[in-house]
Scaffold this motif. Sequence first.
Motif, PDB file in Angstrom:
ATOM      1  N   GLY A   1      27.464  17.640 -46.048  1.00  0.00           N
ATOM      2  CA  GLY A   1      27.310  18.103 -47.421  1.00  0.00           C
ATOM      3  C   GLY A   1      28.233  17.405 -48.403  1.00  0.00           C
ATOM      4  N   ASP A   2      28.838  18.196 -49.302  1.00  0.00           N
ATOM      5  CA  ASP A   2      29.678  17.651 -50.373  1.00  0.00           C
ATOM      6  C   ASP A   2      30.889  16.889 -49.842  1.00  0.00           C
ATOM      7  OD1 ASP A   2      27.970  18.776 -52.194  1.00  0.00           O
ATOM      8  OD2 ASP A   2      29.191  20.571 -52.506  1.00  0.00           O
ATOM      9  N   HIS A   3      31.293  17.205 -48.612  1.00  0.00           N
ATOM     10  CA  HIS A   3      32.465  16.550 -48.032  1.00  0.00           C
ATOM     11  C   HIS A   3      32.081  15.409 -47.091  1.00  0.00           C
ATOM     12  CE1 HIS A   3      34.743  19.844 -49.711  1.00  0.00           C
ATOM     13  NE2 HIS A   3      34.030  20.712 -49.020  1.00  0.00           N
ATOM     14  N   GLY A   4      30.787  15.145 -46.949  1.00  0.00           N
ATOM     15  CA  GLY A   4      30.321  14.176 -45.966  1.00  0.00           C
ATOM     16  C   GLY A   4      30.906  12.791 -46.122  1.00  0.00           C
ATOM     17  N   ASP A   5      31.088  12.324 -47.369  1.00  0.00           N
ATOM     18  CA  ASP A   5      31.556  10.963 -47.595  1.00  0.00           C
ATOM     19  C   ASP A   5      33.063  10.806 -47.496  1.00  0.00           C
ATOM     20  OD1 ASP A   5      28.984  10.124 -47.872  1.00  0.00           O
ATOM     21  OD2 ASP A   5      28.982  10.042 -50.047  1.00  0.00           O
ATOM     22  N   PHE A   6      33.771  11.846 -47.096  1.00  0.00           N
ATOM     23  CA  PHE A   6      35.216  11.737 -46.908  1.00  0.00           C
ATOM     24  C   PHE A   6      35.559  10.958 -45.633  1.00  0.00           C
ATOM     25  CE2 PHE A   6      36.417  15.809 -49.457  1.00  0.00           C
ATOM     26  CZ  PHE A   6      36.017  15.166 -50.613  1.00  0.00           C
ATOM     27  N   LEU A   7      34.609  10.841 -44.736  1.00  0.00           N
ATOM     28  CA  LEU A   7      34.850  10.149 -43.473  1.00  0.00           C
ATOM     29  C   LEU A   7      34.549   8.661 -43.659  1.00  0.00           C
ATOM     30  CD1 LEU A   7      35.769  11.275 -40.736  1.00  0.00           C
ATOM     31  CD2 LEU A   7      33.380  11.265 -40.009  1.00  0.00           C
TER      32      LEU A   7
ATOM     33  N   LEU B   1      30.522  15.533 -32.587  1.00  0.00           N
ATOM     34  CA  LEU B   1      30.780  14.891 -33.869  1.00  0.00           C
ATOM     35  C   LEU B   1      29.503  14.913 -34.698  1.00  0.00           C
ATOM     36  CD1 LEU B   1      32.539  13.223 -35.823  1.00  0.00           C
ATOM     37  CD2 LEU B   1      31.725  11.161 -34.620  1.00  0.00           C
ATOM     38  N   CYS B   2      29.593  15.442 -35.906  1.00  0.00           N
ATOM     39  CA  CYS B   2      28.430  15.554 -36.789  1.00  0.00           C
ATOM     40  C   CYS B   2      28.832  15.092 -38.181  1.00  0.00           C
ATOM     41  CB  CYS B   2      27.931  17.000 -36.866  1.00  0.00           C
ATOM     42  SG  CYS B   2      27.675  17.786 -35.256  1.00  0.00           S
ATOM     43  N   THR B   3      28.095  14.137 -38.751  1.00  0.00           N
ATOM     44  CA  THR B   3      28.463  13.644 -40.072  1.00  0.00           C
ATOM     45  C   THR B   3      27.279  13.048 -40.814  1.00  0.00           C
ATOM     46  OG1 THR B   3      29.969  12.193 -41.290  1.00  0.00           O
ATOM     47  CG2 THR B   3      29.103  11.358 -39.211  1.00  0.00           C
ATOM     48  N   THR B   4      27.381  13.066 -42.136  1.00  0.00           N
ATOM     49  CA  THR B   4      26.407  12.409 -43.010  1.00  0.00           C
ATOM     50  C   THR B   4      27.107  11.332 -43.835  1.00  0.00           C
ATOM     51  OG1 THR B   4      26.808  14.091 -44.712  1.00  0.00           O
ATOM     52  CG2 THR B   4      24.951  14.463 -43.225  1.00  0.00           C
ATOM     53  N   SER B   5      28.274  10.909 -43.414  1.00  0.00           N
ATOM     54  CA  SER B   5      29.110  10.012 -44.211  1.00  0.00           C
ATOM     55  C   SER B   5      28.488   8.623 -44.389  1.00  0.00           C
ATOM     56  CB  SER B   5      30.482   9.865 -43.555  1.00  0.00           C
ATOM     57  OG  SER B   5      31.334   9.097 -44.360  1.00  0.00           O
ATOM     58  N   LYS B   6      28.367   8.187 -45.626  1.00  0.00           N
ATOM     59  CA  LYS B   6      27.801   6.878 -45.942  1.00  0.00           C
ATOM     60  C   LYS B   6      28.832   5.743 -45.928  1.00  0.00           C
ATOM     61  CE  LYS B   6      23.932   8.666 -48.663  1.00  0.00           C
ATOM     62  NZ  LYS B   6      24.222  10.083 -48.346  1.00  0.00           N
ATOM     63  N   PRO B   7      30.111   5.994 -46.220  1.00  0.00           N
ATOM     64  CA  PRO B   7      31.081   4.894 -46.233  1.00  0.00           C
ATOM     65  C   PRO B   7      31.355   4.251 -44.877  1.00  0.00           C
ATOM     66  CG  PRO B   7      31.875   6.721 -47.566  1.00  0.00           C
ATOM     67  CD  PRO B   7      30.704   7.224 -46.788  1.00  0.00           C
ATOM     68  N   ILE B   8      31.017   4.916 -43.790  1.00  0.00           N
ATOM     69  CA  ILE B   8      31.292   4.354 -42.465  1.00  0.00           C
ATOM     70  C   ILE B   8      30.431   3.116 -42.242  1.00  0.00           C
ATOM     71  CG2 ILE B   8      31.344   4.771 -39.983  1.00  0.00           C
ATOM     72  CD1 ILE B   8      31.510   7.759 -40.591  1.00  0.00           C
ATOM     73  N   THR B   9      31.061   2.015 -41.811  1.00  0.00           N
ATOM     74  CA  THR B   9      30.358   0.775 -41.516  1.00  0.00           C
ATOM     75  C   THR B   9      30.334   0.567 -39.998  1.00  0.00           C
ATOM     76  OG1 THR B   9      32.318  -0.643 -41.534  1.00  0.00           O
ATOM     77  CG2 THR B   9      31.271  -0.170 -43.667  1.00  0.00           C
ATOM     78  N   SER B  10      29.805  -0.557 -39.555  1.00  0.00           N
ATOM     79  CA  SER B  10      29.764  -0.848 -38.123  1.00  0.00           C
ATOM     80  C   SER B  10      31.157  -0.876 -37.509  1.00  0.00           C
ATOM     81  CB  SER B  10      29.069  -2.198 -37.887  1.00  0.00           C
ATOM     82  OG  SER B  10      27.686  -2.099 -38.165  1.00  0.00           O
ATOM     83  N   LYS B  11      32.148  -1.269 -38.299  1.00  0.00           N
ATOM     84  CA  LYS B  11      33.525  -1.261 -37.810  1.00  0.00           C
ATOM     85  C   LYS B  11      33.951   0.151 -37.430  1.00  0.00           C
ATOM     86  CE  LYS B  11      38.248  -2.459 -39.188  1.00  0.00           C
ATOM     87  NZ  LYS B  11      39.115  -3.004 -40.275  1.00  0.00           N
TER      88      LYS B  11
END
Length: 206
Positions: A11-17, A34-44
Motif C-alpha cells: 500500500g502507501d508504504h510499499g515504495d519504502f523498500l 516476504l510480501c511487497t509492492t515496492s517499485k524502487p527495487i531493481t535487479s540488484k
Amino acid sequence: MEGLESLQIFGDHGDFLNDACMVRVGEMEGMQRLCTTSKPITSKGWSQLAGLTGMKLLRVRGSSFSDDDMRAIEGMKGLEGLELSKIRITDAGMKSLAGLTKMHNLILEGTKITDTGMVHLQGMTELDNLYVGETEVTAKGLAVVPKKERMSMMRIGKQALTPKQLDELMTIYPQTQIFDPAGYWRPERIQAAMKELGKEWPARKK
C-alpha cells in the motif's frame, strides 16, 4: 533484526523498500515470508533473495521483478506460496519454477506468460490453487499441470470462457472451482453452458 521471519510492506508504504533495504533483508537468514509492492527495487535488490532458502511465502506485486530476477528464487525449494502479479515475467522466466515442487498456491496473474511456459509446472504435485488470470494461458497450457483431486481453485484468461473451453477444463480438473473474468462458474452458468453444448452437466463429487 537478523531473526526476522516475516516482512510485509504494501500500500502507501510499499515504495519504502529499496535496494539498500534488500541488502539487509538478504542477511535475515530466518526470513520465511516476504510480501511487497515496492517499485524502487531493481535487479540488484531482488538478487539478495537468493540466499533466503528457507522462504515459505513470497508475494511480489506490481514491481520491476522480471525474468532475470526469477533466478533468485530457484533455491527456495520449500516455497509453498508464490505470488508474482502485474509484473513482466514471461515464459523465459518460468523455468526457474521447475524445482519448486512443494508449491501449494501459485499466482501469476497479469503477467506475460503463455501455454509454452506452463510445462515448467509439471512437478508441482502439491498444487492446490493456481491463478493465471489476465494471461495468455489456455486449457492447453493447464493440461500439463498435474491433474489431481486436491486442485481446488483456478483463475484463468483475459476473457470469459466459452462453453467449449469450460467443458475442456472441467474434463481436465473435474473437482476444481473455475473462475474467469466474468466470475465463478456457478451451477447456473455451468448448466447454461452445457445446454449450449447439448450436454448434461455431470454432478461433481463431494
